[in-house]
Design a protein around this motif. Structure first.
Motif, PDB file in Angstrom:
ATOM      1  N   ASP A  19       4.645  30.772 -20.044  1.00  0.00           N
ATOM      2  CA  ASP A  19       5.942  30.983 -19.597  1.00  0.00           C
ATOM      3  C   ASP A  19       6.646  29.801 -19.376  1.00  0.00           C
ATOM      4  N   LEU A  20       5.768  28.674 -19.076  1.00  0.00           N
ATOM      5  CA  LEU A  20       6.184  27.304 -18.706  1.00  0.00           C
ATOM      6  C   LEU A  20       6.558  26.678 -19.893  1.00  0.00           C
ATOM      7  N   LEU A  21       5.654  26.512 -20.990  1.00  0.00           N
ATOM      8  CA  LEU A  21       5.718  25.873 -22.391  1.00  0.00           C
ATOM      9  C   LEU A  21       6.349  26.728 -23.523  1.00  0.00           C
ATOM     10  N   GLY A  22       6.132  27.823 -23.342  1.00  0.00           N
ATOM     11  CA  GLY A  22       6.665  29.022 -24.453  1.00  0.00           C
ATOM     12  C   GLY A  22       5.600  28.918 -25.481  1.00  0.00           C
ATOM     13  N   TRP A  23       4.471  28.607 -25.389  1.00  0.00           N
ATOM     14  CA  TRP A  23       3.374  28.513 -26.435  1.00  0.00           C
ATOM     15  C   TRP A  23       2.572  29.698 -26.002  1.00  0.00           C
TER      16      TRP A  23
END
Length: 781
Positions: A19-23
């Motif tokens: 959720d934080l980095l999209g990966w």
């Protein structure tokens, strides 16, 4: 969170990380974490594993950069690590919150208690020293705090906070003080509920703080503690009042001063007075000093002018404080030009309290607040009155001490002989310095006692104790020494009699006023040029010869006077004419923290430097006084300097005869020839009569050899020595008696006569003035 292997490869990837980095996890796992960085991280180890904690810039899947804070934690098995990542803004917020919480928990003015849902304490910073000696230990309940009043009601309030979620603000608490049976600590309680992330109540946080009332009580206690700690530590009136003002300013006011009666400054009691007029007071101190120097206020040393009678003045004279303001002072003075002398600049609220002790107004103390500081309250006046009352007792004690000290010093100085004396045996100069500072007067003294046959007794002594008692004992001992000296006793025998006297004095006095003393007694004979010395626990004298060399006349010291049971030994020393003999008390040696040997070396060195041949002994005493300086001394100092003289050999006639009646005419003939040689023929007749009577008695009652000595100086001395220790007695013979008129005749022909005893035998002496006086020979028949 991410789990990395020992090469920095991502092994696991949490949903929060996605959720934080999209990966997603499948896009990251198996790749080096270095690939996710927007730029190099300075804390990557050589194998690409982050170390410690820090900040980094990660690459979002959308291509943007995400600033994060991270922390790398090693895991088991070895080689793996856990990487925690959070947005920088969140980390900063956590840090601020942690700092705030840490600051709250570390201070000691606000008590914090964390209660669980059962209201049991699970964490607290409240220690016994915070509030009235009460603690709140972990695992306890408020109902278990013994000195908390209404503990059940307080717990009921906390229970309502836990159930309703409504905070509790400013609930008063009262805790009994364990130090005072009727004393209380007043607190204010605030409480709020703590919920978990799901909104479920976990407990209550309670905050305990001082109320303004308690803060004022704490300030009052602090001022009282400072007053008890500082006021009264000195026996000087001025110093005591300065300490008082240092306590009051700035703790109680911004500007203050103390005035005291001129009688108190003179160590007398102030008169009992009431009403207006001249109170005869003088300003002693102003705090801060800059207000006295730059303002219009009366300065230290200035007299306070007469004041008209007012109710405020009447209250102070009866021992009660009063509140002041500028308008009140202006109305009292009635003279606008004097207002600035009684009220400091910008002063708006003041208090005036008396220094009242034993029903006497010793002085007064005034405190003003300036600027924006709040006006004085009634409790401030009560506090000032309490402190002023304590200070008044200290001022009165200091006054009485100063009076006793002044009387003791005056009495002691009057008891000492003149500072300088001149005699045929020696010229002397004495120095006495009382103890300084808060020390008390001791019983140090010195004395110069002229003895028959041109001899002189030199005395130095030190009485144990202080004050008037020591001075009185010193006076008695000095009188006793003079009386015993007139008996012409050997120095060791004189000290024995003096020791008996001190023991009797000790038995007569109370137990807490034990008597003891040290004494040095020396007799110098200018004819024989010898000095006989004995001491009772006293430091030895120092001789300075005419060539500048020195020696300490050491002898076996006897015990101090009053010990008893041990003998005193004498030392006989030859002294060359012109040498200086120094007698002193141990206060002069107390310069090196009790090292008397070092002090004696210093004294010997200074004497050698100052007492050069021809030096004036009075000037030497003044130089010693200058070297001792003005620093307070812990003990009295007495110093006696004596420059010895000698009777020239041409002024002495000395003969010895056998115990035969025929030698009486030989003795008369020898005396007549010596008087003719001296040009004293007018004394021949009376001298021959004296010689005839004394030699006849010696031959008749004592045996030989019989010594005859004539010596002249300011008087003519005739001495007859015989081997007998029989005490000669003067009596008036009846007209029918065939003898018994010899000593009576000698007494009438001489100005004075007497006898003294040596180790073997005695010497009878008689003195005549060099100018003969008329003798009524008819009255001798």
């Amino acid at each position: 969170m991410a789990v990395l292997d020992d090469r920095g490869t991502v092994m696991r990837w949490s949903g929060a990380a996605a959720d934080l980095l999209g990966w997603a996890a499948e896009e990251v796992c198996g790749r080096p974490v270095r690939d996710l960085l927007a730029r190099d991280c300075p804390k990557l180890s050589g194998n690409g594993v982050p170390a410690g904690d820090g900040r980094a810039l990660f690459r979002h899947r959308s291509g943007d950069s995400v600033a994060v804070g991270y922390r790398a934690l090693p895991m088991e098995p070895a080689g793996e690590s856990l990487l925690l990542i959070a947005p920088t803004s969140r980390v900063r917020q956590w840090g601020v919150e942690a700092n705030i919480l840490r600051a709250m928990l570390s201070q000691d003015r606000i008590g914090i208690g964390l209660h669980d849902v059962d209201l049991t304490v699970v964490w607290t910073n409240i220690t016994p020293g915070m509030f009235a000696g009460a603690a709140l230990p972990r695992g306890s309940r408020l109902t278990e705090v013994p000195n908390l009043e209404d503990a059940k009601a307080v717990e009921a309030d906390l229970r309502r906070v836990l159930e309703s979620g409504e905070p509790l603000i400013g609930r008063p608490l009262h805790m009994r003080s364990p130090q005072e049976s009727d004393g209380y600590t007043h607190l204010s309680l605030c409480a709020f509920r703590v919920d978990d992330p799901d909104g479920t109540p976990e407990g209550v946080v309670a905050l305990y703080a001082d109320t303004p009332e308690q803060q004022r009580a704490r300030r009052r206690q602090k001022v009282l503690h400072a007053a008890s700690d500082r006021i009264g530590s000195s026996l000087d009136v001025t110093r005591t009042l300065r300490d008082l003002m240092d306590v009051l300013v700035p703790a109680l006011g911004d500007v203050g001063w103390a005035d005291v009666s001129e009688a108190v400054l003179g160590t007398e009691e102030p008169p009992r007075s009431a009403g207006g007029g001249d109170l005869h007071q003088r300003r002693v101190t102003v705090v801060p000093e800059c207000d006295a120097e730059s303002g219009a206020l009366y300065r230290p040393g200035e007299p306070i002018p007469p004041l008209p009678y007012t109710p405020e003045l009447g209250s102070v004279q009866r021992g009660r404080p009063v509140a002041l303001d500028r308008e009140t002072v202006a109305n009292v003075l009635g003279e606008p030009t004097l207002l600035d002398r009684f009220v400091p600049e910008h002063g708006h609220s003041g208090m005036w309290a008396p220094l009242f002790a034993r029903g006497l107004l010793l002085g007064s103390v005034t405190v003003w607040r300036t600027g924006h500081r709040e006006p004085f309250q009634p409790e401030d006046a009560e506090l000032l009155a309490e402190i002023a009352s304590r200070a008044a007792l200290s001022v009165d004690n200091a006054r009485r001490y100063a009076r006793e000290r002044r009387v003791a010093v005056a009495l002691q100085r009057r008891l000492l002989p003149p500072a300088t004396t001149q005699g045929p045996a020696a010229e002397t100069a004495g120095l006495y310095l009382p103890a300084g500072g808060d020390a008390d007067i001791s019983g140090d003294w010195y004395d110069v006692i002229p003895l028959p046959s041109f001899r002189v007794a030199l005395v130095a002594g030190d009485v144990v104790g202080h004050g008037l008692n020591a001075t009185a004992v010193m006076s008695g001992l000095r009188s006793a020494v003079r009386t015993l000296a007139d008996l012409e006793l050997d120095p060791s025998e004189l000290l024995t009699h003096l020791d008996d006297l001190v023991q009797r004095l000790g038995q007569e006095m109370e137990e807490d006023n034990s008597v003891g003393a040290t004494c040095l007694y020396a007799v110098y004979d200018p004819v024989a040029r010898t000095c006989v010395v004995a001491g009772a626990g006293h430091p030895p004298p120092v001789e300075v010869r005419t060539d500048g060399t020195t020696r300490v006349l050491r002898f076996a010291p006897g015990p101090p006077l009053g010990v008893g049971g041990l003998p005193f030994e004498t030392l006989t020393a030859d002294l060359e004419p012109g040498s200086v003999l120094a007698l002193y008390t141990d206060g002069l040696l107390d310069r090196y923290d009790g090292d008397l040997d070092a002090g004696l070396r210093w004294l010997t060195d200074r004497l050698a430097t100052m007492c050069v041949a021809g030096s004036d002994l009075a000037d030497v005493s003044r130089r010693f006084l200058a070297e001792l300086g003005d620093a307070p001394r812990r003990d009295d100092i007495a110093l006696l300097l004596a420059r010895t003289h000698a009777v020239p050999a041409e002024d002495i006639g000395d003969w010895e005869f056998d115990a035969d009646g025929s030698v009486v005419s030989d003795a008369r003939h020898a005396a007549r020839e010596k008087l003719a040689e001296w040009g004293l023929e007018e004394l021949a007749f009376t001298t021959e009569l004296i010689v005839s009577e004394l030699v006849t008695n010696a031959v008749r009652y004592a045996g030989g050899p019989v010594g005859l000595r004539l010596a002249r100086n300011d008087v003519l001395v005739c001495e007859v020595t015989d081997p007998s220790n029989t005490q000669p007695r003067l009596r008036r013979a009846l007209w029918s008696d065939e003898g018994g008129r010899g000593l009576f005749l000698v007494a009438q022909l001489s100005t004075r006569w007497g006898s003294r005893y040596g180790r073997s035998g005695k010497t009878i002496w008689a003195e005549q003035p060099l100018i003969p006086r008329d003798v009524d020979f008819a009255g001798l028949v």
